[in-house]
Write a protein that holds these residues in place. Structure first.
Motif, PDB file in Angstrom:
ATOM      1  N   TRP A  77     -15.524 -27.745   6.620  1.00 29.25           N
ATOM      2  CA  TRP A  77     -16.418 -28.043   7.745  1.00 29.25           C
ATOM      3  C   TRP A  77     -15.807 -27.652   9.081  1.00 29.25           C
ATOM      4  N   HIS A  82     -19.062 -26.949  11.583  1.00 23.06           N
ATOM      5  CA  HIS A  82     -19.814 -28.194  11.570  1.00 23.06           C
ATOM      6  C   HIS A  82     -19.096 -29.323  12.314  1.00 23.06           C
ATOM      7  N   MET A 138     -22.804 -35.598  10.658  1.00 28.56           N
ATOM      8  CA  MET A 138     -22.185 -35.745   9.347  1.00 28.56           C
ATOM      9  C   MET A 138     -21.717 -37.172   9.100  1.00 28.56           C
ATOM     10  N   ARG A 156     -21.547 -33.699   2.515  1.00 33.87           N
ATOM     11  CA  ARG A 156     -22.000 -32.390   3.003  1.00 33.87           C
ATOM     12  C   ARG A 156     -23.354 -32.491   3.708  1.00 33.87           C
ATOM     13  N   GLN A 161     -22.393 -24.202   2.268  1.00 33.29           N
ATOM     14  CA  GLN A 161     -20.956 -23.921   2.393  1.00 33.29           C
ATOM     15  C   GLN A 161     -20.245 -23.938   1.037  1.00 33.29           C
TER      16      GLN A 161
END
Length: 456
Positions: A77, A82, A138, A156, A161
């Motif tokens: 991530w 992210h 997240m 996730r 990803q």
């Protein structure tokens, strides 16, 4: 286009009444944006997923399947962006209700209403709003036995990803080379702030994503291919074309990784909203993970003798949103002779939770036993229901509301000549059919092309 009778309130009521979808942990008051799927909802959603897999795998030779882990290494991530950029502008009401909202959603609603987006206030109590702050979507958790020393990991927020970090592995064992795709269906999790209109936006949701890896020079060709292919998937499953559109993103809408994106949108009762996006992600993801993992992620082109990083075309669909669209598009009300109104889900037969319902006309004289024999003979055709409770008309209505395309009734004549009455959900036509002919009859009907009788 004639106005639809469907509303979100009617869909929510039907889903709860017939056990499609209902609030999670409702005995404790529920929790915002979380829902449970009941028996018929599970069957419908599984049929949606099965049709997606069919379109990706059974009907093609250039896509392979994957099921990647929900919890990945945290650096996944970080490399994907992210951790730094997967956030929304959050505002809180400073008035009585203290609720939190996504500022961009409030501003979009203001623009649609012809109001000044710079002057938005709390839609619940009218209070002033705080200054926006960035809120990462997240969910965090820990792995390890002691919280102080545990490693922070994330649920996730998307399935894509997992595909990118497994690309080299899949490439080595799949005997494929670009252009080819990797597809998966799985749960994703986002700490959404804004209520999501039933199952349209929830904290946990299921995605149907496919990453199609192509030589850079072929990206435009494949982008156009997948836009049309994904639009056609919905129409082939009965969604009216008048309620679908392909909308290209404006420059200010594009994600940081995308050079172009188009959404397949459906005209819900809440307005035009996204079902899935088709994005040209370029080589952003593979290059980002190659840099983050300090490894090369390349493909060797035997014809040119050169190595390159594939570009990616991504059709990413929401399974829950697709399920909701199929429900909304199928919902209908019909006034019968005598003024009675029947509610019916005109679902594509392949999507219908139950394909055939079997009834004995009465619960005696050997009719239940023969009806169960008929039911057992149809199990291989698809999901069946058996119902002997109540008047036959009420049993028909229950099946209409869950979208069952055909009902079979065993009566006194059936005991004499082994024929039954087959009732069609949409036309209400009833015909006599030999019991032995039923499996081939319904298998043939399931294979036929189907269009919504609601029309465009």
């Amino acid at each position: 286009m004639a106005p639809d009778v469907v509303t979100m309130d009617k869909i929510v009521a039907l889903c709860k009444r017939r056990g499609f979808v209902f609030p999670a942990s409702e005995i404790y008051g529920g929790i915002a944006n979380t829902y449970d799927y009941g028996h018929y909802g599970v069957l419908l959603k599984n049929n949606v997923k099965a049709e997606w897999w069919r379109a990706m795998l059974q009907d093609r030779d250039d896509i392979v399947a994957l099921d990647s882990a929900i919890i990945q290494h945290p650096r996944v991530w970080q490399s994907s962006g992210h951790l730094a950029g997967f956030s929304d502008p959050l505002v809180q009401c400073l008035g009585k209700c203290k609720k939190r909202y996504r500022l961009d959603h409030l501003q979009e609603a203001a623009v649609e209403a012809g109001e000044d987006p710079a002057l938005v206030r709390c839609p619940t109590c009218g209070g002033e709003l705080s200054e926006p702050r960035e809120f990462n979507l997240m969910f965090k958790t820990q792995i390890g036995t002691v919280e102080d020393t545990a490693s922070t990991v994330y649920l996730r927020p998307e399935t894509a990803q997992g595909i990118f970090v497994d690309f080299k592995q899949v490439l080595a064992i799949s005997r494929k080379k670009p252009p080819f795709g990797i597809a998966q269906i799985g749960k994703s999790f986002r700490n959404e702030i804004t209520p999501g209109n039933f199952i349209f936006r929830t904290l946990e949701f299921e995605q149907m994503e496919m990453e199609f890896f192509v030589p850079p020079a072929e990206s435009t060709e494949w982008y156009e291919h997948w836009k049309q292919a994904r639009f056609d998937w919905y129409t082939e499953l009965g969604v009216r074309e008048s309620h679908l559109r392909l909308r290209p993103h404006e420059d200010d809408e594009l994600s940081h990784y995308s050079s172009r994106t188009a959404d397949v949108e459906y005209l819900f009762p809440i307005g035009w909203s996204e079902l899935e996006g088709v994005a040209d992600r370029g080589d952003f993801d593979l290059s980002a993970h190659a840099a983050g993992a300090k490894t090369k992620i390349e493909v060797f082109d035997e014809a040119s003798g050169e190595r390159y990083v594939p570009h990616v075309i991504e059709p990413a669909a929401g399974c829950d949103r697709a399920t909701l669209a199929f429900l909304v598009d199928a919902y209908d009300e019909e006034t019968l002779e005598g003024g009675d109104v029947r509610t019916v889900l005109r679902l594509h037969p392949r999507l219908a939770p139950v394909k055939v319902a079997v009834f004995p006309l009465v619960k005696k004289d050997g009719q239940p036993e023969l009806a169960k024999e008929v039911r057992d003979s149809l199990r291989r055709v698809g999901q069946t229901d058996y119902d002997e409770a109540g008047a036959i008309g009420k049993r028909y209505r229950r099946q209409d509301e869950i979208g069952t395309p055909w009902c079979v009734t065993v009566d006194h004549q059936s005991l004499e000549d082994r024929t039954v009455t087959v009732r069609d959900r949409d036309s209400l036509e009833q015909v006599r059919v030999a019991i032995d002919d039923l499996p081939s009859l319904f298998a043939g009907r399931l294979a036929e092309r189907w269009t919504s009788p609601k029309g465009d």
